[in-house]
Design an enzyme around this catalytic site. Structure first.
Site, PDB file in Angstrom:
ATOM      1  N   LYS A 138      28.917 -27.655 -25.290  1.00  0.00           N
ATOM      2  CA  LYS A 138      28.612 -27.897 -23.883  1.00  0.00           C
ATOM      3  C   LYS A 138      29.883 -28.405 -23.198  1.00  0.00           C
ATOM      4  O   LYS A 138      30.646 -29.186 -23.779  1.00  0.00           O
ATOM      5  CB  LYS A 138      27.481 -28.926 -23.780  1.00  0.00           C
ATOM      6  CG  LYS A 138      26.937 -29.153 -22.372  1.00  0.00           C
ATOM      7  CD  LYS A 138      25.748 -30.102 -22.435  1.00  0.00           C
ATOM      8  CE  LYS A 138      25.169 -30.409 -21.069  1.00  0.00           C
ATOM      9  NZ  LYS A 138      23.999 -31.320 -21.159  1.00  0.00           N
ATOM     10  N   SER A 174      19.913 -29.817 -18.863  1.00  0.00           N
ATOM     11  CA  SER A 174      21.203 -29.375 -18.369  1.00  0.00           C
ATOM     12  C   SER A 174      21.987 -28.537 -19.374  1.00  0.00           C
ATOM     13  O   SER A 174      22.992 -27.920 -19.022  1.00  0.00           O
ATOM     14  CB  SER A 174      22.048 -30.585 -17.969  1.00  0.00           C
ATOM     15  OG  SER A 174      22.324 -31.421 -19.095  1.00  0.00           O
ATOM     16  N   SER A 195      17.356 -32.513 -21.808  1.00  0.00           N
ATOM     17  CA  SER A 195      18.425 -31.550 -21.550  1.00  0.00           C
ATOM     18  C   SER A 195      18.790 -30.695 -22.748  1.00  0.00           C
ATOM     19  O   SER A 195      19.519 -29.729 -22.611  1.00  0.00           O
ATOM     20  CB  SER A 195      19.680 -32.279 -21.034  1.00  0.00           C
ATOM     21  OG  SER A 195      19.476 -32.745 -19.730  1.00  0.00           O
TER      22      SER A 195
END
Length: 532
Positions: free
Chosen positions: A120, A201, A225
């Site tokens: 990420k 996210s 997330s």
């Protein structure tokens, strides 16, 4: 079986891929025939697990360079439609060559040597890649060292393939954010329906795992997330006990919730990766020994659910989507059929009443404190604190604040003093932690449970214009408590949207939850790759 849902079970069979129920305790993982050298690898990327890839490389049937190139080719082919990847690592093929040299010299570093991994884009790497949390404000940031978890991956021989898109600032930016959008990466698309929400996210990480753009990906979870995008992409997502994986070098929201963890196509790959990135870090004040066994087989137990007492949490999601209810009902019956003692009524209390009074004030204060610390300590040309970041966004509103976005979360956070010693803040956090931990532990204790299962989320909404009915998040209790939460694929709606089932437990119950998730996965084989 829950009485209100008995009449829907017949239709549920079409919704869940229970391909191995004829022998529910037999492994459903099919051994993949390894391609011959020179064969196009792309069609094998979706099916081969880490152990299968390692075995093939040990037997000289493929090498890390070929594997890495195959993923890079897949990214080039699919990412223009998915926007899951924001950058690939220019050093990736060199890292793969080094791995191949180690293997030829019988100096392999471990289970991830030669395995391409995506991060990420909020995880520091001291290389040519950027670390921006999706914001152009950090384009000039140059972290001085790898995040602790990234160093753990490198030490294990993993190939850092690149970085994945995310909801900008990990979804703590604007109350009007669309999950999966960032100024750096654009809008991540759900691979099962490009016009559907990928959740966030860690949107790009989940989409990349689902579409085999890497063997495994690493996301972060503050409140769903990892687990929400993983469920939306028919993948396995593990949010570990708080501190099991260090947050050092990860752009923060709050150290009281933030938890990096793996997203993968199988529980096996997720568990192997978690073993690698877990570890005590003196630089992380909440770092703990997660209690994961060194022997992977202790977690990957096909009979793990036999004799376990598993609570069923329905309140908060039941009755909101018939297809989701059907799939969850079938999941409960599968678990019962595997020899678990299923206990209804294991519903967790709703945290909604504390959202405005305690949760938001606490997180706003923590965000300012933690982000200011990160910005001040990270080299490069970028805003040095939250106030400067807000000013940057205002000056670059055409890029950073396209309608309907606003930076209201940043503004509210900047209005706090960011003081973690403030008595009012400490009272908010103490109430939250106590309440959240008791909400899980009291139910486990009252019913003498080993774990709790619930629906991970409702089917993905359209990217714009869709709204779920009032839905009690399956993530907030565990996020605030700092407890583990694992989602595993459980089926699909008639229109092909993935659904996931969550396994929840108390602090440091990660290994047990992984074993339950593995047993369930092996009995159902519910995941299928997106058609694209």
């Amino acid at each position: 079986m829950h009485k209100s849902n008995r009449n829907r079970l017949r239709g549920a069979v079409a919704l869940i891929a229970v391909t191995c129920l004829a022998a529910p305790l037999a492994a459903c993982t099919v051994s993949v025939e390894v391609p011959k050298p020179g064969t196009d690898m792309s069609k094998f990327l979706d099916e081969m697990t880490i152990p299968e890839l390692q075995r093939a490389m040990d037997e000289d049937k493929l090498d890390a360079v070929g594997l890495t190139q195959a993923y890079l080719d897949r990214i080039e082919e699919l990412n223009p439609r998915l926007h899951a990847i924001v950058q690939t690592n220019p050093d990736a093929l060199d890292l793969a060559r080094e791995s191949d040299e180690r293997r030829r010299s019988h100096e392999s570093r471990g289970p991830l040597d030669g395995i391409p991994v995506l991060l990420k884009e909020n995880m520091d790497t001291a290389d040519e890649q950027t670390t921006t949390a999706g914001s152009t404000a950090l384009s000039g940031s140059t972290p001085a060292q790898d995040a602790f978890l990234v160093q753990k991956l490198r030490d294990a021989g993993a190939i850092i393939l690149g970085k994945t898109n995310l909801s900008e600032w990990s979804n703590f930016y604007s109350s009007r954010q669309i999950p999966g959008w960032s100024a750096i990466g654009g809008q991540t698309r759900n691979p099962y329906d490009l016009e559907r929400n990928p959740c966030g996210s860690s949107s790009g990480a989940a989409v990349a795992a689902a579409t085999a753009l890497a063997t495994v990906t690493i996301g972060t979870d503050t409140d769903g997330s990892i687990t929400c995008p993983a469920a939306s992409a028919s993948t396995v997502g593990i949010k570990p006990t708080l501190g099991t994986v260090s947050r050092s070098g990860v752009i923060p929201i709050t150290s009281k919730h933030d938890s990096p963890g793996p997203i993968a196509r199988t529980v096996t790959d997720a568990a192997i990766t978690l073993q690698v990135i877990a570890g005590v870090d003196d630089a992380d004040g909440d770092s703990v020994d997660g209690g994961l066994p060194e022997d992977l087989d202790e977690m990957l137990e096909q009979n793990a659910l036999r004799g376990a007492r598993i609570g069923v949490w329905r309140e908060g999601h039941e009755g909101m989507d018939d297809e989701a209810d059907d799939a969850f009902d079938m999941s409960v019956e599968v678990i019962r059929g595997m020899g678990a003692e299923v206990v209804e009524g294991a519903d967790l209390a709703d945290i909604g009443s504390l959202l405005q009074t305690d949760l938001l004030p606490a997180v706003l204060t923590e965000f300012k404190h933690d982000l200011n610390g990160y910005l001040a300590s990270t080299p490069g040309d970028h805003p040095r604190d939250l106030t400067e970041l807000i000013a940057y966004n205002q000056e670059n509103a055409d890029i950073e604040l396209p309608r309907p976005l606003e930076q209201d979360y940043l503004l509210m956070a900047d209005e706090t003093d960011g003081d973690l010693d403030d008595p009012e803040y400490r009272a908010h956090r103490a109430r939250l932690t106590e309440w959240a931990q008791e909400s899980v532990d009291d139910v486990l204790r009252e019913h003498d449970l080993d774990a709790i299962i619930t629906l991970s989320d409702l089917p993905a909404l359209p990217l714009e214009g869709g709204e779920h009915p009032p839905f009690q998040s399956s993530t907030r209790n565990t996020s605030v408590a700092g407890y583990p939460h694992i989602t595993v694929p459980t089926g699909f709606t008639k229109s092909g949207l993935p659904l996931g089932i969550s396994f929840i437990g108390t602090r440091l119950s990660d290994a047990s939850l992984i074993s339950y998730a593995y047993a369930y996965e092996q009995a159902t084989g519910a995941r299928r790759a997106p058609s694209l």
